[in-house]
Design a protein around this motif. Structure first.
Motif, PDB file in Angstrom:
ATOM      1  N   THR A 289       0.851  -1.185   0.000  1.00 45.55           N
ATOM      2  CA  THR A 289       0.000   0.000   0.000  1.00 45.55           C
ATOM      3  C   THR A 289       0.890   1.240   0.000  1.00 45.55           C
ATOM      4  N   VAL A 290       0.309   2.356  -0.365  1.00 41.41           N
ATOM      5  CA  VAL A 290       1.059   3.610  -0.341  1.00 41.41           C
ATOM      6  C   VAL A 290       1.558   3.896   1.071  1.00 41.41           C
ATOM      7  N   LEU A 291       0.741   3.590   2.075  1.00 47.18           N
ATOM      8  CA  LEU A 291       1.147   3.832   3.457  1.00 47.18           C
ATOM      9  C   LEU A 291       2.341   2.981   3.848  1.00 47.18           C
ATOM     10  N   GLN A 292       2.332   1.708   3.481  1.00 44.50           N
ATOM     11  CA  GLN A 292       3.468   0.835   3.784  1.00 44.50           C
ATOM     12  C   GLN A 292       4.737   1.335   3.096  1.00 44.50           C
ATOM     13  N   ALA A 293       4.593   1.743   1.841  1.00 47.06           N
ATOM     14  CA  ALA A 293       5.747   2.238   1.097  1.00 47.06           C
ATOM     15  C   ALA A 293       6.274   3.536   1.704  1.00 47.06           C
ATOM     16  N   ALA A 294       5.360   4.395   2.134  1.00 42.00           N
ATOM     17  CA  ALA A 294       5.780   5.660   2.738  1.00 42.00           C
ATOM     18  C   ALA A 294       6.567   5.419   4.018  1.00 42.00           C
ATOM     19  N   SER A 312      -7.912   9.241   7.988  1.00 45.09           N
ATOM     20  CA  SER A 312      -6.778  10.005   8.512  1.00 45.09           C
ATOM     21  C   SER A 312      -5.600  10.058   7.548  1.00 45.09           C
ATOM     22  N   CYS A 313      -5.431   9.022   6.731  1.00 45.52           N
ATOM     23  CA  CYS A 313      -4.257   8.929   5.852  1.00 45.52           C
ATOM     24  C   CYS A 313      -4.520   9.534   4.479  1.00 45.52           C
ATOM     25  N   ARG A 314      -5.512  10.379   4.371  1.00 48.24           N
ATOM     26  CA  ARG A 314      -5.844  10.990   3.081  1.00 48.24           C
ATOM     27  C   ARG A 314      -4.709  11.885   2.600  1.00 48.24           C
ATOM     28  N   ILE A 315      -4.247  11.684   1.369  1.00 43.26           N
ATOM     29  CA  ILE A 315      -3.230  12.536   0.754  1.00 43.26           C
ATOM     30  C   ILE A 315      -3.615  12.773  -0.704  1.00 43.26           C
ATOM     31  N   ARG A 316      -3.052  13.831  -1.271  1.00 38.40           N
ATOM     32  CA  ARG A 316      -3.378  14.175  -2.663  1.00 38.40           C
ATOM     33  C   ARG A 316      -2.404  13.485  -3.623  1.00 38.40           C
ATOM     34  N   LYS A 317      -2.966  12.836  -4.623  1.00 38.65           N
ATOM     35  CA  LYS A 317      -2.193  12.217  -5.700  1.00 38.65           C
ATOM     36  C   LYS A 317      -2.067  13.243  -6.826  1.00 38.65           C
ATOM     37  N   LEU A 318      -0.831  13.540  -7.203  1.00 41.40           N
ATOM     38  CA  LEU A 318      -0.590  14.553  -8.221  1.00 41.40           C
ATOM     39  C   LEU A 318      -0.569  13.967  -9.627  1.00 41.40           C
ATOM     40  N   GLY A 329     -14.015   5.846   4.065  1.00 41.18           N
ATOM     41  CA  GLY A 329     -13.210   6.882   4.679  1.00 41.18           C
ATOM     42  C   GLY A 329     -12.878   8.062   3.785  1.00 41.18           C
ATOM     43  N   ILE A 330     -13.421   8.087   2.582  1.00 37.05           N
ATOM     44  CA  ILE A 330     -13.168   9.189   1.658  1.00 37.05           C
ATOM     45  C   ILE A 330     -14.413   9.384   0.801  1.00 37.05           C
ATOM     46  N   SER A 331     -14.710  10.633   0.493  1.00 35.69           N
ATOM     47  CA  SER A 331     -15.920  10.933  -0.282  1.00 35.69           C
ATOM     48  C   SER A 331     -15.614  10.969  -1.777  1.00 35.69           C
ATOM     49  N   ASP A 332     -16.663  10.866  -2.595  1.00 35.15           N
ATOM     50  CA  ASP A 332     -16.487  10.948  -4.046  1.00 35.15           C
ATOM     51  C   ASP A 332     -15.914  12.303  -4.454  1.00 35.15           C
ATOM     52  N   ASP A 333     -16.318  13.353  -3.751  1.00 32.09           N
ATOM     53  CA  ASP A 333     -15.803  14.690  -4.062  1.00 32.09           C
ATOM     54  C   ASP A 333     -14.304  14.764  -3.817  1.00 32.09           C
ATOM     55  N   GLU A 334     -13.843  14.141  -2.732  1.00 31.80           N
ATOM     56  CA  GLU A 334     -12.418  14.150  -2.429  1.00 31.80           C
ATOM     57  C   GLU A 334     -11.627  13.358  -3.460  1.00 31.80           C
ATOM     58  N   VAL A 335     -12.198  12.250  -3.912  1.00 31.48           N
ATOM     59  CA  VAL A 335     -11.547  11.467  -4.965  1.00 31.48           C
ATOM     60  C   VAL A 335     -11.441  12.292  -6.247  1.00 31.48           C
ATOM     61  N   TYR A 339      -7.607  13.148  -4.133  1.00 31.74           N
ATOM     62  CA  TYR A 339      -7.172  12.536  -2.885  1.00 31.74           C
ATOM     63  C   TYR A 339      -7.311  11.018  -2.932  1.00 31.74           C
ATOM     64  N   ILE A 340      -6.438  10.336  -2.207  1.00 34.78           N
ATOM     65  CA  ILE A 340      -6.527   8.892  -2.019  1.00 34.78           C
ATOM     66  C   ILE A 340      -6.323   8.587  -0.540  1.00 34.78           C
ATOM     67  N   LEU A 341      -6.681   7.385  -0.121  1.00 34.23           N
ATOM     68  CA  LEU A 341      -6.360   6.905   1.218  1.00 34.23           C
ATOM     69  C   LEU A 341      -5.116   6.029   1.103  1.00 34.23           C
TER      70      LEU A 341
END
Length: 355
Positions: A289-294, A312-318, A329-335, A339-341
């Motif tokens: 996962t992105v969290l494990q890699a981070a 809590s682990c929401r971050i923006r994917k560029l 844990g994340i809304s459609d608007d945030e996606v 943003y990703i979890l």
């Protein structure tokens, strides 16, 4: 005329200042925070905060539900229980003192009665899962309107019921707040005349005979919530009116891997993550996962449940692509905003992140 300082709300670019710590029951305290600037808090009853805790071995992030009500915006409280093996909560109880400041992120979360207005509610909780129920109930109480709430809380013993006296006082001042306590065993030399044992279908029928007509909110350990949801489903309850929240994941050093359920979701070749703010590039496998890699790369990303629930682990994917399987844990608007979890997103090839 009010100036901007008087109308502005608190945001998480400002730390929280601890102003008091109140013991509630064994290993349980309520921590009251205020904004150093005096700005009021704005949140929905049932939402949570993620706190940054400066432990000696390094900073960690922990997620806690807000136990106070948005109708009392000048302060904000969390009510926390130290479980065996707790790291973050144990540090707060042992080390946090009035005057100290902590960085925080949020408020966030969709487990709130605001999103599901109803004429009748059934709040079912166990242990510290009572905290979002307390926030939602206090909000309804403060508004002064008629309510119809069956409030069920389960604890090991009567002395471990959090907020018992406060809720009983509220029930004497408002019509329609029906309190039901369930304990595993009585306290020594203290008679107990309420429900005893494990919460079950029979108790549910006795406590709330009209449960089919109620909007149900449930919070507590995962096994407890599973038993409640299975009991309701077995009784023919419309599960579209059932909502649950849990932050009972173990405080492990590394979050567990998340199964994607999609064998073709990740390619066989490796993946590469570029953490733009940190200036770090890290190669990983598509099963990470992105969290494990981070964490492997030494990039600090806040996280709470590690199950795609808390956000809590929401971050923006560029740029790039990830395969994300989450649990609300994340809304459609945030996606849509990029943003990703991190805890439940698997990278596909080259991915650049704002972290």
């Amino acid at each position: 005329m009010l100036d901007a300082r008087q109308t502005a709300k608190w945001t998480d670019d400002e730390p929280l200042e601890c102003v008091s710590i109140l013991p509630e029951s064994p290993n349980v305290v309520t921590v009251c925070f205020q904004a150093p600037s005096g700005r009021p808090f704005e949140f929905l009853a049932g939402q949570f905060l993620t706190l940054e805790l400066p432990l000696p071995g390094g900073t960690i992030h922990r997620t806690y539900t807000i136990s106070s009500s948005p109708t009392r915006p000048k302060s904000l409280t969390i009510t926390i229980k130290a479980q065996p093996g707790s790291i973050g909560t144990r540090w707060i109880i042992d080390n946090l003192r009035p005057g100290m400041q902590l960085k925080a992120r949020g408020p966030a979360g969709r487990f709130t009665s605001t999103h599901f207005p109803a004429r009748k509610y059934l709040f079912i909780s166990a242990g510290s899962g009572i905290t979002p129920m307390m926030s939602m109930t206090t909000e309804i109480y403060d508004l002064g309107r008629h309510c119809d709430i069956v409030f069920v809380n389960c604890a090991q013993r009567p002395s471990e019921i959090i907020f018992k006296r406060r809720l009983e006082h509220m029930a004497t001042r408002i019509e329609g707040l029906d309190l039901k306590w369930v304990v595993q065993q009585a306290d020594i030399y203290q008679p107990w005349t309420g429900y005893k044992g494990r919460f079950n279908q029979l108790m549910l029928g006795l406590m709330a005979p009209d449960y089919l007509e109620r909007e149900v909110f449930c919070c507590g350990p995962a096994g407890f919530m599973q038993s409640v949801s299975e009991a309701l489903a077995g009784l023919g309850f419309d599960m579209a009116h059932y909502h649950q929240e849990s932050f009972g994941a173990p405080e492990a050093a590394d979050p567990p891997p998340v199964e994607t359920g999609d064998a073709e979701a990740t390619p066989a070749e490796g993946a590469q993550l570029v953490f733009q703010d940190s200036g770090i590039t890290h190669t990983c496998t598509p099963t990470d996962t992105v969290l494990q890699a981070a964490r492997a790369a030494g990039v600090a990303i806040p996280y709470g449940c590690s199950m795609g629930v808390c956000g809590s682990c929401r971050i923006r994917k560029l740029s790039g692509e990830v395969h994300m399987v989450h649990n609300g844990g994340i809304s459609d608007d945030e996606v849509e905003e990029g943003y990703i979890l991190a805890c439940c997103s698997h990278p596909r090839g080259l991915v650049t992140l704002e972290a």
